[in-house]
Scaffold this active site. Structure first.
Site, short mmCIF file in Angstrom:
data_model
loop_
_atom_site.label_atom_id
_atom_site.label_comp_id
_atom_site.label_asym_id
_atom_site.label_seq_id
_atom_site.Cartn_x
_atom_site.Cartn_y
_atom_site.Cartn_z
N ALA A 92 0.78 -1.65 0.09
CA ALA A 92 0.28 -0.61 -0.11
C ALA A 92 1.09 1.15 -0.14
O ALA A 92 1.80 1.59 0.85
CB ALA A 92 -1.23 0.30 1.45
N GLU B 152 9.62 -5.10 -10.40
CA GLU B 152 8.15 -5.30 -10.77
C GLU B 152 7.71 -4.63 -11.87
O GLU B 152 6.55 -4.87 -12.83
CB GLU B 152 7.52 -3.77 -8.95
CG GLU B 152 6.06 -3.32 -9.61
CD GLU B 152 4.77 -2.95 -7.98
OE1 GLU B 152 6.13 -2.55 -7.94
OE2 GLU B 152 3.72 -2.85 -8.41
C1 LIG Z 1 -6.06 -1.70 -11.01
C2 LIG Z 1 -5.24 -0.98 -10.15
C3 LIG Z 1 -4.29 -1.30 -9.03
C4 LIG Z 1 -3.74 -0.84 -8.42
N1 LIG Z 1 -2.92 -1.70 -7.11
C5 LIG Z 1 -1.77 -0.62 -6.78
C6 LIG Z 1 -1.42 -1.51 -5.80
O1 LIG Z 1 -1.25 -2.43 -5.41
N2 LIG Z 1 -0.59 -0.77 -4.22
C7 LIG Z 1 -0.71 0.83 -4.42
O2 LIG Z 1 0.25 1.44 -3.48
N3 LIG Z 1 -1.03 1.43 -5.27
C8 LIG Z 1 -2.42 0.46 -6.39
N4 LIG Z 1 -2.30 1.51 -7.71
C9 LIG Z 1 -1.93 3.08 -7.61
C10 LIG Z 1 -1.13 3.35 -8.82
O3 LIG Z 1 -0.22 2.82 -8.68
C11 LIG Z 1 -1.38 4.86 -8.68
O4 LIG Z 1 -2.47 4.64 -9.79
C12 LIG Z 1 0.29 4.93 -9.90
O5 LIG Z 1 0.60 4.95 -9.69
C13 LIG Z 1 -1.05 6.76 -10.48
O6 LIG Z 1 -1.18 7.26 -9.72
P1 LIG Z 1 -2.17 8.57 -9.68
O7 LIG Z 1 -3.82 7.24 -9.62
O8 LIG Z 1 -2.85 8.84 -8.17
O9 LIG Z 1 -3.01 9.33 -10.53
P2 LIG Z 1 -1.68 11.26 -10.60
O10 LIG Z 1 -0.56 10.61 -9.88
O11 LIG Z 1 -2.72 11.75 -9.74
O12 LIG Z 1 -1.76 11.62 -11.75
C14 LIG Z 1 -2.74 11.38 -12.35
C15 LIG Z 1 -2.19 11.95 -14.13
O13 LIG Z 1 -0.98 13.04 -13.84
C16 LIG Z 1 0.28 12.38 -14.91
N5 LIG Z 1 1.42 12.66 -13.80
C17 LIG Z 1 1.37 12.90 -12.57
N6 LIG Z 1 2.67 13.79 -12.42
C18 LIG Z 1 3.48 13.37 -13.79
C19 LIG Z 1 4.57 13.64 -13.80
N7 LIG Z 1 5.80 14.73 -13.02
N8 LIG Z 1 5.09 15.10 -14.87
C20 LIG Z 1 4.17 13.97 -16.37
N9 LIG Z 1 2.91 13.69 -15.70
C21 LIG Z 1 2.50 13.45 -14.65
C22 LIG Z 1 0.66 11.23 -14.27
O14 LIG Z 1 0.82 9.98 -15.24
C23 LIG Z 1 -1.31 10.46 -14.70
O15 LIG Z 1 -1.40 10.38 -16.20
C24 LIG Z 1 -3.14 0.77 -8.40
C25 LIG Z 1 -4.29 1.14 -9.55
C26 LIG Z 1 -5.61 0.68 -9.82
C27 LIG Z 1 -5.98 1.47 -10.83
#
Ligand SMILES: Cc1cc2nc3c(=O)[nH]c(=O)nc-3n(C[C@H](O)[C@H](O)[C@H](O)COP(=O)(O)OP(=O)(O)OC[C@H]3O[C@@H](n4cnc5c(N)ncnc54)[C@H](O)[C@@H]3O)c2cc1C
Length: 382
Positions: free
Chosen positions: A127, A245
């Site tokens: 998490a 990963e």
């Molecule tokens: C089905 C599923 C399973 C998952 N499983 C896990 C899990 O087991 N454990 C866990 O911890 N997380 C998990 N996640 C979370 C996943 O790793 C995150 O959704 C992902 O890292 C993106 O974070 P966010 O959703 O907060 O998007 P945000 O960080 O809000 O990003 C939104 C958009 O902004 C862009 N963006 C953000 N920062 C930048 C930057 N510096 N430059 C350019 N673009 C940028 C991103 O690329 C994206 O397009 C899971 C997600 C899903 C959908």
């Protein structure tokens, strides 16, 4: 196709795992998809057959085999059988989470946790993501405050795979809120600890057999014995394990694309329009030629990286390149294959429909395509 990096041992293992998938996984996929999570019995069956914790030393109940090619075989067989997101729980447990329990743990922790992790009695999750932050991991706000022999943990996590089923959860939290990445630690939260509750099980557009939920920590007293590694070393551990990963996700992407490509090729040889197989139209042939070339490129790239990982030479930049390119390639292949199925591609009863829904998210989890490109860009001194 060039020779793949497998020998006779991997081939025998592949036969054994293929028959496990046929007998123990495929018959249950529909039930797991409907239930929105796998049955924990599947973990026990995988553990009993030696398919969990192969990298764990034998004295803790594991397979004692560090060669990542066995994980590659498992991923390829899962994809070949089209068991979709059912496989995700096992791959995440083996390839993503077990490394944390191997690398930073004390002898006492290994003895306490690894036997259950290998037998399948203990399911795991990791998490990191929170409602307010995903990509910007250093900005997490889940807080662990040291009080005597415990950390008092407060915060909320979201999108956690295996979140409902997991018995042990590696939680990234701030032990020094004055710092960004240097203030992060990893605590292992156990099912049943007072103050730890699971929030909503989230309804996703795909990957239905994989349970994904919110986790809530309300003054959870986590004993200091559940700290992984040193206090404030969490980010270093994450940075060390994320390349593996990401490579695992790239391997899955190529295997998924391969399996869907083959299924679609068969369909296009059989389905006729204007008196000829739809695959024989020049447009179809060109699409198949493009997809085959891209899959071939991806396969060559990940095979090379698998050998680099085995040799201890996989870099964060290389893994980021593989992760973004292969997951985006997989999505291109899936979308093209759905189009080649015509209207049937949009029908739930055709496996391409589920494959397409399941194939969207890998460009997001494990670090988005944009974050992967950031990592590659930074390595160029930009
Ligand atoms: C089905 C599923 C399973 C998952 N499983 C896990 C899990 O087991 N454990 C866990 O911890 N997380 C998990 N996640 C979370 C996943 O790793 C995150 O959704 C992902 O890292 C993106 O974070 P966010 O959703 O907060 O998007 P945000 O960080 O809000 O990003 C939104 C958009 O902004 C862009 N963006 C953000 N920062 C930048 C930057 N510096 N430059 C350019 N673009 C940028 C991103 O690329 C994206 O397009 C899971 C997600 C899903 C959908």
């Amino acid at each position: 196709m060039f020779a793949r990096p497998f020998d006779e041992t991997h081939n025998l293992f592949r036969d054994a795992f293929r028959s496990f998938v046929e007998k123990e996984v495929s018959p249950h996929v529909e039930e797991f998809e409907r239930a929105r999570r796998i049955d924990k019995d599947l973990f026990l069956r995988a553990g009993a057959s030696g398919f969990l914790g192969m990298t764990v030393p034998t004295e803790y109940g594991g397979g004692g085999e560090a060669d990542f090619r066995f994980s590659v075989v498992m991923v390829e067989e899962f994809c070949r059988a089209q068991v979709g997101s059912t496989a995700g729980a096992i791959t995440l447990h083996n390839d993503t989470i077990i490394p944390y329990f191997l690398q930073a743990t004390t002898e006492e922790q290994r003895q306490r946790w690894l036997p259950g992790i290998c037998s399948g009695e203990t399911m795991t999750a990791i998490a990191m993501t929170e409602p307010g932050t995903g990509s910007d991991l250093a900005n997490i706000t889940t807080r662990a405050e040291r009080r005597g022999d415990s950390y008092v943990l407060n915060g909320t996590k979201t999108f956690i795979t295996n979140g409902i089923n997991a018995d042990l959860i590696v939680v990234a939290c701030k032990t020094d809120p004055t710092q960004r990445h240097r203030g992060i630690s990893l605590l292992v939260v156990e099912s049943g600890m007072p103050g730890f509750t699971r929030g909503r099980q989230l309804e996703k557009i795909g990957q239905h057999a994989q349970d994904t939920c919110e986790l809530i920590f309300d003054n959870v007293e986590v004993p200091v014995e559940n700290l992984l590694g040193e206090e404030n070393s969490g980010f270093t551990q994450l940075v060390g394990n994320l390349p593996k990963e990401r490579l695992s996700l790239a391997v899955q992407a190529v295997a998924h694309a391969t399996s869907v490509f083959e299924m679609t090729l068969q369909y296009c040889k059989e389905r006729k329009a204007f008196g000829q197989p739809i695959g024989s139209f020049q447009n179809s042939k060109f699409k198949f030629a493009e997809m085959k070339t891209e899959i071939h490129l991806g396969q060559t790239f990940v095979d090379q990286q698998v050998l680099a990982l085995n040799a201890g030479e996989l870099t964060a930049e290389d893994a980021a390149e593989a992760k973004w390119w292969c997951t985006e390639m997989n999505w291109r292949v899936l979308d093209t294959c759905l189009q080649l199925h015509g209207g049937y591609g949009y029908m739930e009863e055709y496996p391409i429909a589920r494959a397409w829904r399941d194939g969207r998210v890998p460009t997001i989890y494990g670090g988005t395509t944009e974050i992967m490109k950031e990592i590659v860009g930074r390595s160029l001194g930009l």
